[in-house]
Design an enzyme around this catalytic site. Structure first.
Site, short mmCIF file in Angstrom:
data_model
loop_
_atom_site.label_atom_id
_atom_site.label_comp_id
_atom_site.label_asym_id
_atom_site.label_seq_id
_atom_site.Cartn_x
_atom_site.Cartn_y
_atom_site.Cartn_z
N CYS A 93 -0.03 3.06 -7.42
CA CYS A 93 0.96 3.29 -7.33
C CYS A 93 1.72 3.97 -8.80
O CYS A 93 1.07 4.90 -9.43
CB CYS A 93 1.64 2.33 -6.72
SG CYS A 93 2.76 1.81 -5.69
N HIS A 199 -1.86 1.81 -2.16
CA HIS A 199 -3.08 0.72 -2.71
C HIS A 199 -3.76 0.83 -2.53
O HIS A 199 -3.90 -0.04 -1.62
CB HIS A 199 -1.43 -0.38 -2.81
CG HIS A 199 -0.70 -0.08 -2.81
ND1 HIS A 199 -0.32 -0.84 -4.12
CD2 HIS A 199 0.92 0.29 -2.74
CE1 HIS A 199 1.13 -1.63 -4.61
NE2 HIS A 199 1.80 -0.45 -3.68
N GLU A 201 -5.86 -2.35 -2.95
CA GLU A 201 -6.01 -4.02 -2.58
C GLU A 201 -5.26 -4.29 -1.06
O GLU A 201 -5.15 -5.13 -0.51
CB GLU A 201 -5.45 -4.22 -3.70
CG GLU A 201 -4.05 -4.20 -3.77
CD GLU A 201 -3.11 -3.63 -4.39
OE1 GLU A 201 -1.90 -2.95 -4.74
OE2 GLU A 201 -3.96 -2.06 -4.70
#
Length: 219
Positions: A93, A199, A201
């Site tokens: 990011c 992202h 995650e």
């Protein structure tokens, strides 16, 4: 911890540092990377960041604030030295964005780490921020996105991106694009340096595959 190599000998489990410079979804990134089976440490210790098999540079919020955190910690030279030495670095990011020459927010230009060419600028889109799931256009030979279907979606939350794709191509980077009205760099791979605008995650199994592919380059 150790694991068995193909020859039956034990080898050390790769060690990954998630750089804590005051910005980023540190714990969610830690959990996601740990799921791949590596040893993960979240730390601001620059010696640990330099010595790790892999370094993750996260980042959320404003470009200038993230760069201020990097500069206050003195992490810029460590990141640059790792890349020059061929030691893997993954930016996520805003942690991706600060790898570029500069970022422009609200008319103010902030110098970046200069490890990727070009500037990060506001998305030229009707709706800002670009938030939610989106597909990407993966180039042939991508290591990070290998094994993923063409319609795989990743989770984005951002208003700025690297949009001068020609500059990246001329520098020899492998660029995966996404579009939010117009195309932008979603993933950049060049040598030991990798970066994702989305992202991992927060991207479920697709994010896990990307992180696993990156971890495989550490072994």
């Amino acid at each position: 911890m150790a694991e068995l190599s193909r020859g039956g000998k034990q080898k050390e489990t790769p060690k990954v540092v998630i750089l804590d410079y005051g910005s980023g979804n540190l714990r969610s990134a830690e959990r996601a990377v740990a799921r791949t089976g590596v040893d993960v440490t979240v730390t601001s210790d620059l010696e640990a960041a330099a010595a790790a098999d892999g370094l993750v540079v996260p980042g959320v919020g404003a470009y200038a604030a993230c760069m201020a955190g990097i500069e206050q910690l003195g992490a810029g030279p460590v990141i640059a030295e790792r890349v020059a030495a061929g030691k893997p670095v993954l930016g996520i990011c805003v942690g991706m964005q600060i790898l570029f020459d500069s970022g422009v927010e609200h008319g103010v230009e902030t110098k970046g780490l200069g490890l990727l060419p070009g500037s990060v600028t506001k998305l030229a889109a009707e709706r800002i921020p670009h938030m939610g799931w989106n597909t990407v256009e993966v180039p042939d030979g991508s290591r990070l996105l290998g094994g993923l279907a063409a319609d795989t979606r990743f989770y984005f939350v951002h208003s700025y991106a690297a949009q001068d794709l020609d500059v990246l191509a001329q520098a020899g980077a492998k660029v995966t694009t996404a579009s939010h009205d117009l195309p932008f760099a979603a993933v950049v791979e060049t040598g030991a340096l990798s970066a994702a605008q989305f992202h991992p995650e927060k991207s479920a199994d697709a994010g896990y595959t990307l992180l696993s592919n990156w971890v495989a380059t550490l072994r």
